[in-house]
Each structure stands twice: as C-alpha cells, then as structure tokens.
Design a protein around this motif. Structure first.
Motif, PDB file in Angstrom:
ATOM      1  N   ILE A  67      51.595 -48.994 -24.882  1.00  0.00           N
ATOM      2  CA  ILE A  67      50.531 -49.430 -24.145  1.00  0.00           C
ATOM      3  C   ILE A  67      49.620 -50.090 -24.992  1.00  0.00           C
ATOM      4  O   ILE A  67      49.026 -51.107 -24.850  1.00  0.00           O
ATOM      5  N   ILE A  68      49.549 -49.990 -26.421  1.00  0.00           N
ATOM      6  CA  ILE A  68      49.152 -50.597 -27.499  1.00  0.00           C
ATOM      7  C   ILE A  68      49.513 -52.041 -27.544  1.00  0.00           C
ATOM      8  O   ILE A  68      48.729 -53.027 -27.604  1.00  0.00           O
ATOM      9  N   THR A  69      50.789 -52.399 -27.159  1.00  0.00           N
ATOM     10  CA  THR A  69      51.184 -53.827 -27.003  1.00  0.00           C
ATOM     11  C   THR A  69      50.827 -54.415 -25.750  1.00  0.00           C
ATOM     12  O   THR A  69      50.890 -55.593 -25.602  1.00  0.00           O
ATOM     13  N   GLY A  70      50.108 -53.815 -25.047  1.00  0.00           N
ATOM     14  CA  GLY A  70      49.519 -54.260 -23.594  1.00  0.00           C
ATOM     15  C   GLY A  70      50.456 -54.222 -22.691  1.00  0.00           C
ATOM     16  O   GLY A  70      50.552 -54.862 -21.704  1.00  0.00           O
ATOM     17  N   GLY A  71      51.696 -53.244 -22.739  1.00  0.00           N
ATOM     18  CA  GLY A  71      52.756 -53.233 -21.914  1.00  0.00           C
ATOM     19  C   GLY A  71      52.679 -51.732 -21.284  1.00  0.00           C
ATOM     20  O   GLY A  71      51.619 -51.205 -21.152  1.00  0.00           O
ATOM     21  N   ILE A  72      53.640 -51.391 -20.504  1.00  0.00           N
ATOM     22  CA  ILE A  72      53.666 -50.139 -19.744  1.00  0.00           C
ATOM     23  C   ILE A  72      54.969 -49.809 -19.740  1.00  0.00           C
ATOM     24  O   ILE A  72      56.009 -50.530 -19.654  1.00  0.00           O
ATOM     25  N   ASP A  73      55.530 -48.428 -19.697  1.00  0.00           N
ATOM     26  CA  ASP A  73      56.862 -47.927 -19.783  1.00  0.00           C
ATOM     27  C   ASP A  73      56.786 -46.907 -18.353  1.00  0.00           C
ATOM     28  O   ASP A  73      56.369 -45.833 -18.624  1.00  0.00           O
ATOM     29  N   LEU A  74      57.343 -47.253 -17.172  1.00  0.00           N
ATOM     30  CA  LEU A  74      57.260 -46.398 -16.022  1.00  0.00           C
ATOM     31  C   LEU A  74      58.536 -45.577 -16.243  1.00  0.00           C
ATOM     32  O   LEU A  74      58.869 -44.747 -15.195  1.00  0.00           O
ATOM     33  N   SER A  75      59.384 -45.986 -16.985  1.00  0.00           N
ATOM     34  CA  SER A  75      60.794 -45.326 -16.894  1.00  0.00           C
ATOM     35  C   SER A  75      61.005 -43.887 -17.507  1.00  0.00           C
ATOM     36  O   SER A  75      62.153 -43.317 -17.645  1.00  0.00           O
ATOM     37  N   LEU A  76      60.014 -43.542 -18.422  1.00  0.00           N
ATOM     38  CA  LEU A  76      60.202 -42.512 -19.073  1.00  0.00           C
ATOM     39  C   LEU A  76      60.661 -41.292 -18.504  1.00  0.00           C
ATOM     40  O   LEU A  76      61.588 -40.634 -19.144  1.00  0.00           O
ATOM     41  N   GLY A  77      60.158 -40.814 -17.349  1.00  0.00           N
ATOM     42  CA  GLY A  77      60.606 -39.637 -16.557  1.00  0.00           C
ATOM     43  C   GLY A  77      62.047 -39.646 -16.361  1.00  0.00           C
ATOM     44  O   GLY A  77      62.800 -38.775 -16.376  1.00  0.00           O
ATOM     45  N   SER A  78      62.408 -40.934 -15.782  1.00  0.00           N
ATOM     46  CA  SER A  78      63.968 -40.982 -15.867  1.00  0.00           C
ATOM     47  C   SER A  78      64.747 -40.901 -16.840  1.00  0.00           C
ATOM     48  O   SER A  78      65.863 -40.600 -16.838  1.00  0.00           O
ATOM     49  N   VAL A  79      64.347 -41.422 -18.043  1.00  0.00           N
ATOM     50  CA  VAL A  79      65.017 -41.330 -19.133  1.00  0.00           C
ATOM     51  C   VAL A  79      65.274 -39.876 -19.469  1.00  0.00           C
ATOM     52  O   VAL A  79      66.163 -39.367 -20.069  1.00  0.00           O
ATOM     53  N   VAL A  80      63.982 -39.111 -19.375  1.00  0.00           N
ATOM     54  CA  VAL A  80      64.236 -37.778 -19.785  1.00  0.00           C
ATOM     55  C   VAL A  80      65.122 -37.088 -18.782  1.00  0.00           C
ATOM     56  O   VAL A  80      65.735 -36.063 -18.977  1.00  0.00           O
ATOM     57  N   CYS A  81      65.212 -37.553 -17.658  1.00  0.00           N
ATOM     58  CA  CYS A  81      66.371 -36.829 -16.560  1.00  0.00           C
ATOM     59  C   CYS A  81      67.597 -37.227 -17.065  1.00  0.00           C
ATOM     60  O   CYS A  81      68.488 -36.376 -17.117  1.00  0.00           O
ATOM     61  N   LEU A  82      67.819 -38.408 -17.536  1.00  0.00           N
ATOM     62  CA  LEU A  82      69.209 -39.030 -17.865  1.00  0.00           C
ATOM     63  C   LEU A  82      69.588 -38.068 -19.192  1.00  0.00           C
ATOM     64  O   LEU A  82      71.053 -37.630 -19.150  1.00  0.00           O
ATOM     65  N   VAL A  83      68.576 -37.740 -19.883  1.00  0.00           N
ATOM     66  CA  VAL A  83      69.106 -36.897 -21.146  1.00  0.00           C
ATOM     67  C   VAL A  83      69.316 -35.451 -20.996  1.00  0.00           C
ATOM     68  O   VAL A  83      70.177 -34.977 -21.179  1.00  0.00           O
ATOM     69  N   MET A 104      74.851 -39.249 -28.765  1.00  0.00           N
ATOM     70  CA  MET A 104      74.565 -40.346 -27.608  1.00  0.00           C
ATOM     71  C   MET A 104      73.009 -40.147 -27.080  1.00  0.00           C
ATOM     72  O   MET A 104      72.426 -41.155 -26.700  1.00  0.00           O
ATOM     73  N   ALA A 105      72.694 -38.749 -27.134  1.00  0.00           N
ATOM     74  CA  ALA A 105      71.228 -38.470 -26.531  1.00  0.00           C
ATOM     75  C   ALA A 105      70.122 -39.146 -27.404  1.00  0.00           C
ATOM     76  O   ALA A 105      69.100 -39.350 -26.794  1.00  0.00           O
ATOM     77  N   ILE A 106      70.498 -39.746 -28.411  1.00  0.00           N
ATOM     78  CA  ILE A 106      69.512 -40.171 -29.301  1.00  0.00           C
ATOM     79  C   ILE A 106      69.924 -41.873 -29.167  1.00  0.00           C
ATOM     80  O   ILE A 106      68.768 -42.502 -29.024  1.00  0.00           O
ATOM     81  N   VAL A 107      71.014 -42.225 -29.153  1.00  0.00           N
ATOM     82  CA  VAL A 107      71.443 -43.618 -29.302  1.00  0.00           C
ATOM     83  C   VAL A 107      70.965 -44.296 -28.110  1.00  0.00           C
ATOM     84  O   VAL A 107      70.334 -45.306 -27.890  1.00  0.00           O
ATOM     85  N   LEU A 108      71.655 -43.771 -26.719  1.00  0.00           N
ATOM     86  CA  LEU A 108      71.294 -44.261 -25.780  1.00  0.00           C
ATOM     87  C   LEU A 108      69.951 -44.653 -25.162  1.00  0.00           C
ATOM     88  O   LEU A 108      69.728 -46.058 -24.922  1.00  0.00           O
ATOM     89  N   PRO A 109      69.144 -43.617 -25.275  1.00  0.00           N
ATOM     90  CA  PRO A 109      67.792 -44.044 -24.976  1.00  0.00           C
ATOM     91  C   PRO A 109      67.244 -45.190 -25.697  1.00  0.00           C
ATOM     92  O   PRO A 109      66.281 -46.026 -25.294  1.00  0.00           O
TER      93      PRO A 109
END
Lengths: 340, 504
Positions: A67-83, A104-109
């Motif tokens: 968010i500080i870069t002016g962006g947004i990440d909506l995929s967090l919840g799905s990354v939590v799910c994936l891992v 893999m759980a560290i590298v893939l995300p």
C-alpha cells in the motif's frame, strides 16, 4: 518514549498522532469489553487474542508495504489458502517430505509476489486487476488439486506445530504465544527496513511520487516488485502459521476475506491508499483493534456476532472520516498562518 | 483611471489572491475598452494566469471588485463568467479531443429536439462560427485529429458561440508554428473589428508589439505599469517586466570554456526518431536551448538522462562513452537533470526539505549501501540551505509548503550534492518569482565557474539571451542553428525556432 516511537516510525510526523489516536480507540474498546464480560480478560482469551493478532499482523505488515507503494494486494487470502491447504495436503495426503514442502511454502509465495510485481511494473497492469486475478486463481487452483478435501496434519508434525501453538510461560496460567515473538521479529525487521535503510526511503518516496523518484535515480520498478515479493512471502508464512495453529484447513473458505482484514488494519494504522505513508507500529495496533472488536462482538454483544462486519466497517469509516477532517483543519490553520 | 477611455467594458479594482506560501496578486487594477486588444505581460509567476483565472471564474479572488459596464459583478464560477461574456482560452487547451468539432463548440449547451441532441442544428451553426475564425473544417471532424493550432481556433469559435465580449488568451502561441500563429493574429485583428475585446497574455514581446493597442505589465503580483500603443517597444516592456535594466538582472561574466564535458553525436529520441542530434558542451559553459513548445528539447534532455531510450547515436561524458538506459546510469556518469515539471518530476511534495535534498545521494552517502547516513544527510542539507539561501523554517519542513523558488532550489541542491559534471535544466525558472529567479541565475553562474557544463532549456527568450554563452535552437526535432553570444537576438532565435534557417 516519544523518541523511541519516532525512531520506530521514522520521520513521518503525522504517523505519531495517528498511532496515538488509534491506540486510544483500542484501549476504549478493550476496557468496555472487559467491563461487560470479565471473561474477556481471562488468560485463555488473552492468549488467543494475542495469537490471532500476531498472525493477522504479519499479513497486515506485508500488505502495508504494498500500500505504501500506492498499490494493493487482494490475493493475500488466497495465498494463505494455497499454503495453508497445500502444505498439509502434500505432507499428509501425498506423502511428500516435509522439508521440501516447507521450502516450497516459502519460495512459491515469493514467486507469486514476483510475478505480481513484474506484471505491474513491466507490463504496467493495474495492481487491483493483477491481484484480483490472483485471488481467483490461487483459490481455484487449491480447490482444484485437493478436490475440495479438508486437509490437516492429524497427529504429525507436533514439533513444528509448536511455533504456532506453543507459548513462552510468563507466570502460572499465562504465556506469550510464540507467534507474537515471530510478529515482533518481523515488525522490527520491516520497521528498520522502512525507516533506517535507503530502500525504505525509496519505497516511501516512490509511493508519494513515482515519477519524481525515478527522476532522482531510484530504480522504482525493482522497489515496487520487492514490496510485492515481501507481501506475498509474508502471506505464505502467515498461511503456514494459520494451518499449524488450527491443524485443519478447508479449501473453500480458508483465508477467506483475510486480504480485507489486512488492508483494513493497514488503513486504520495510517497507510494511505494513495501511497507514500504508513507505519508498522500503526498496522499492528490496527490489527489488534480489529481482533478486539471481533472478540467484543462475540463476548459482549451475544446475539449480534453476525453484525461483526458492519461494526468493523463502521469503525474504519469513522476513523478515516475523523482523520480526513483533522488533516483539513491542520491544512486550513497552516494556510491561515501563511497569510499573516 | 478610466475616465479618459471612450467606454470601459471590463474593470478590475484592487484584486488580491493568496495561495499557501505565496501572495499571487496584491491590489491589482486593470481596465479594458470595447474592441481593444490588451497585452498582459509579466514574467512567469507575475500573476497573469491567476488574474485571468479569477476573471474566468476558475478561482475566486480573496479581495477586490470586478466591474462589467460599470456595474459590480460577482463571478462565482465559469458559467457566471460566460454569462457575462468572459471566456478564457487556456494555455493547455480544454477540449474533449474524442468528440467532433461541432460537439465541442456546443458542449454543455447542446440544442435538443424531442429530448435528443439536434445534430443538424449543431452542424449548421458550427459552420458559421468556424467561418468567423477562418477555419475551413467539417464540424464532424474529430478534434483530436486537428493540429494544435486548429484546435485553438475551434476554442475561439466556441467562445464566439457564447457571445463572448471579452476573450482571454493565455499564451496562445506557445505551441503554434509561425504560420499558425499568423493565422491566429489575423483572427484576433478581425475580432477586434467586430468589437470583441481581447486580453492577450504572452511573454513574446514581438507579439505584443504586433497586436496590442495597449500593454499592461504585472510584476510579483502587482501592477508594474501600462504602455499606450505609441510607447510599446522592447526595452520599455522589459524594463517594466523585470523592474530594472536587464544587464544587471543577468549578471554574467563570460567564461572560457574548458574541455568537452558532453558530446552528443547522431542521437535519436523516441519523440523524433528520424532526426539525428549532435552537439558539444564544454566544462564551465552555459548553453541555452531555445525553441517552441514541442520542438523536442525536453525529449532530448529526457533521453540524455536515461528516462526515455536512446534510439541510436553516441554520448560521451568527459571523453568516456556512455549509454544510459536509466536515470541511475546517467547519474553515475555525472549527469543531473532538473526537470520541467517541478511538482510532478522534481519533488516528493509530502516529504521534508531534508528528505528531498538527500534523495539522490542516499546511496552514495550510505556507509554500506543499505543503511541511511542521516547525519550526513542533515549536514548536506544544512550546507545547501545556507549556500543557496533556501528560505525554510527548518530542514524538517514539508516541501509542499515552500514557495516555488525555494522548492526549485531544493531540486537543484539535491543534484549539487552529487557533484555532476553536466547539469541539464529544463525551464529552471518556470513559475517562480523574480527574486528567486535572479538567485537561480547566480547559482548557474557559480556552478559554471566551478567547471560544471550547463545546458538549459527555456521558453523565455530574455532568459536565454541573458544567460547563454551559446544558444542552440530546435525546431520540430532538429537543431536548426547555433548562435554565439554576440549574434543573439530575439529575431534570430525566433527565425531558427520556426524553422527558417536561411535568415539566421
């Protein structure tokens, strides 16, 4: 104390007031809940509260950088799910070696974050779109390859699960949950990164004005990409801790809405969605406020739990409105002083 | 004040306006007679545009009165201004370039038939207004397909369609070719005959001389004086604008140029990929770069600084060949750029003076390439604030609240800490007051003395003529000529800037 806070949050002068404001709000909600239901301050509930705050805090810190870069990440919840689903499924159902799965759980995300960053900086796609697609893809993939089966560790990996479930005894009947230690380590590291290293300064600068940062010789693309890598990486770590804690994950709803909790915590903590401002301490207090509010709805206003989202929404909206009004008042005062 | 005039149409009394950190207008008076062309002159930041925005209802004034036909009027918004017959044609044209000429002329006032837009009436009426400005295009043409000069005529046609009695033109020729400008002058003279009054803002003194019935000059937000038609000449206008003789204003000592600091050979920029640019810049030399807006000067600087790609050609810094693909590489080679758009490209507005000042040199001053050296940052900032006389309460002031001139000093200071060999300045004095301007000129002079090679792009001919050891002139992507100091004149520059190479 003031000095300490300013060391931690850096030179963002407005951040300190913001943190103080939200901290006062946290205390008020905390005390009100404790008065209505004394069980709230019981050791069991407090440990749980700290544990959940720590896990969600990790997500909040990650998304705050984006968010500080002016962006947004909506995929967090799905990354939590994936891992969170992927790790127990691969280890328990598929019989993979735990150490390979954990790597893999560290590298893939982080690779996921890298792909977000590259799509956003090199192809100039909008962060909202890129990560919205991520939200759909990672959950869809998880549900697809597990066949929507619930995954868990059963009685295995007790040792590893301790990093999420364990606690460091403080006095009889109460201990500091270990995730809190993890959160503190991450918060201090990211806080130093943001406020004491040149790269943190670059991130704040480009979030405020990407073009001017570029004209100052900053490799803005690389910095933005780095923010997405850290964000997704922390989401992966949180996903792992969540499943180690709960020992059970359903692909349908594991991590559902977590991205919104994280974004809400960051905004409450003083991150502007326009970019360029935000403090780690604020994000943690913001996360704690959200957790306490939720706890309050469950313990103090029984029968109204289902209204949790409405209450959280109202609190965030109220906070943002008060903040905006305060900012305007300051600007007005400033303009008036200039005239004289 | 207006008693000697035949019939005062518009009068402005004691207008004042402040912005955070700046007193833009202070007790300004102005009057305008029917059918008169008034040239409003002044340096950048003198308050011309602010005054015109107030008249056109874009901004409210803090104090003062506006009178139309001798009666005090309240202009609460653009619509009010239009109702009184005052229309502003912006420096940057304000048109829906995706719509047709006719649609633009009637935007917001579309005639309707049974609730639907009446295209036939628009078409027919547009033709009439276009004829009045001598523009022979079909009203169904998409505006974006027209040249800038023609778009401007469409804007004038639009103003005529609302029965404008006062037409305000803000730097109308800044992006026009010579020929388009001449067409515009004909239209303006024609409007005058029809009794339309024109307030013409420009910093091209030649245009004021050609067009104006009267000249009124603003300086630092105040009236500097008027010149009647008979008294309009170059020296008098300049003297009113800068408030002193220009020989004192641009205090220059002539430098002996040193070694070649920058050499550019056959460089091609994305803006004009077919044109090759070649020139040299010596250490300790100040070279001005003149040309019309859109001549490719800013694009040349952007390519040298690695912001836009170099499509071919070579660049040497102090004899070493470089190929900057990014600003980082250009900076490492010793190039610094003070960009044209200070707020968008030069500054992080919400950061402090110190953070802005330190931004470019953070990495260089870092002891290990990771952590910031804040003590050093404070040291550099203190030095720069002192050396450049930046007026700021302290180095923790958020830079948004400084005046334009002080902001610009910080942008320059940011680069001085890097000790560049070549300093590129793009419109370095745009939008700053006269005092700060002079300080920036002094700074350029100092740097040249210390052996920095300076290339500065400017659209102010006075500034180019005052500051350059040598002047390069660009026209439509080409360098059309080079003028040594003793051959500099407004005419010579304008000839080259409009592509007329034989005359120079």
């Amino acid at each position: 104390m003031k000095q300490f806070i300013s060391k931690f949050i850096g030179s963002q002068s407005e951040g300190a007031k913001r943190i103080l404001g939200i901290f006062v709000l946290l205390m008020v909600v905390y005390i009100v809940t404790a008065i209505i239901n004394p069980n709230f301050v019981g050791a069991y509930n407090q440990e749980n509260l700290i544990r959940r705050t720590s896990l969600f805090g990790i997500l909040g810190i990650g998304v705050a950088l984006v968010i500080i870069t002016g962006g947004i990440d909506l995929s967090l919840g799905s990354v939590v799910c994936l891992v969170g689903v992927g790790v127990p499924w691969l280890i328990t159902d598929q019989g993979w070696a735990p150490w390979i799965v954990l790597i893999m759980a560290i590298v893939l995300p982080m690779l996921i974050g890298l792909s977000h960053g590259l799509l956003i900086t090199k192809l100039r796609l909008q962060p909202f779109i890129v990560t919205l697609c991520g939200l759909l893809i990672y959950r869809g993939v998880t549900r697809g390859f597990t066949g929507d089966q619930t995954a868990g560790f059963g009685n295995e990996l007790k040792g590893l699960r301790w990093i999420a479930t364990g606690e460091i005894p403080l006095f009889p009947g109460f201990g500091i949950p270990f995730p809190a230690i993890i959160l503190i380590v991450i918060a201090v590291a990211v806080g130093i990164f943001l406020n004491r290293t040149i790269y943190g300064r670059y991130l704040l600068a480009l979030g405020n004005n990407e073009e001017a940062a570029k004209f100052s010789g900053i490799n803005t693309d690389r910095m933005i990409t780095l923010a997405y890598v850290i964000c997704s990486g922390l989401a992966g770590l949180a996903g792992l801790l969540f499943v180690l804690d709960l020992n059970l994950a359903q692909p349908v709803d594991f991590g559902n809405f977590y991205e919104l909790y994280a974004i809400a915590a960051a905004v409450l903590g003083g991150c502007s969605l326009r970019g360029g401002s935000g403090t780690i301490l604020g994000v943690i207090i913001g996360t704690a406020l959200l957790r306490v509010l939720r706890n309050m709805m469950n313990m103090a206003f029984l029968g109204f739990q289902r209204a949790e989202f409405a209450v959280i929404g109202a609190v965030i909206l109220g906070g943002v409105i008060v903040d905006e009004l305060a900012k305007r008042a300051v600007a007005k005062k400033r303009a008036a002083q200039k005239q004289k | 004040m207006s008693s000697d005039s035949p019939k005062t149409l518009l009068e402005v009394r004691g207008i004042g306006k402040s912005f955070p950190g700046v007193r833009a207008l202070n007790g300004v008076n102005l009057h305008l007679v029917g059918g008169e062309v008034l040239a409003l002159l002044g340096e950048n930041g003198a308050g011309k545009s602010t005054l015109m925005k107030i008249l056109a209802g874009v901004q409210p004034a803090d104090e003062g009165q506006i009178l139309m036909d001798g009666e005090v009027i309240e202009i609460g918004g653009v619509q009010d201004a239009l109702d009184y017959g005052i229309a502003l044609i912006h420096q940057e044209l304000n048109m829906a370039t995706n719509l047709s000429v006719g649609a633009n002329i009637f935007l917001g006032r579309e005639p309707t038939k049974r609730g639907l837009i009446d295209e036939a009436t628009i078409y027919k009426n547009s033709k009439g207004f276009l004829k009045m400005v001598g523009l022979n295009v079909d009203p169904n043409t998409i505006v974006g397909d027209l040249t800038i000069g023609r778009q401007q005529l469409v804007e004038i046609a639009k103003a005529l369609s609302v029965d404008a009695r006062v037409l305000i033109m803000d730097e109308p020729t800044s992006s026009l070719s010579q020929k388009e400008a001449e067409t515009l002058f004909t239209v303006i003279k024609d409007l005058r005959k029809r009794g339309v009054s024109v307030i013409y803002i420009s910093h091209r003194l030649g245009e004021a001389k050609e067009l104006a019935d009267r000249v009124s000059v603003l300086r630092d937000g105040e009236n500097a004086g008027d010149l009647p038609r008979a008294d309009i000449n170059h020296d008098k206008m300049v003297k009113l604008m800068v408030g002193r003789d220009i020989s004192q204003f641009y205090a220059r000592t002539i430098h002996k140029p040193g070694e070649v600091a920058l050499e550019v050979k056959n460089l091609r920029t994305p803006a004009h990929p077919t044109h090759e640019l070649s020139f040299k810049l010596h250490a300790g030399e100040i070279v001005g770069m003149a040309g019309l807006v859109g001549a490719g000067r800013t694009e040349l600087l952007a390519t040298l600084f690695g912001v836009t790609p170099n499509l071919g050609g070579k660049v040497w810094i102090a004899g070493t060949s470089i190929d900057a693909q990014s600003p980082q590489e250009a900076i490492n080679a010793g190039i610094a750029l003070v960009p044209e758009d200070r707020k968008q490209q030069g500054l992080i507005l919400d950061m402090t003076v110190r953070e802005n000042m330190g931004l470019a040199s953070l990495k260089r001053e870092s002891p290990n390439g990771i952590f910031m050296n804040e003590a050093r940052e404070a040291e550099i900032t203190a030095l720069m604030i002192k050396q450049m006389r930046v007026k700021t309460p302290n180095d923790r002031q958020v830079i948004r609240y400084l005046s334009g001139g002080n902001q610009q000093k910080v942008v320059i200071g940011k680069w001085l800490a890097m000790e560049p060999k070549v300093l590129l300045l793009d419109e370095p004095t745009r939008g700053i007051d006269v005092g700060a301007k002079q300080e920036i000129y002094g700074l350029m002079e100092d740097l040249a003395k210390r052996g920095v090679a300076i290339l500065f792009v400017s659209s102010e001919l006075e500034e180019v003529m005052g500051m350059s050891d040598r002047t390069l002139v660009m026209h439509e992507g080409r360098i059309t000529g080079e003028l040594p100091r003793d051959q500099l004149s407004e005419e010579a520059i304008m000839q080259l800037a409009t592509g007329n190479t034989e005359a120079a």
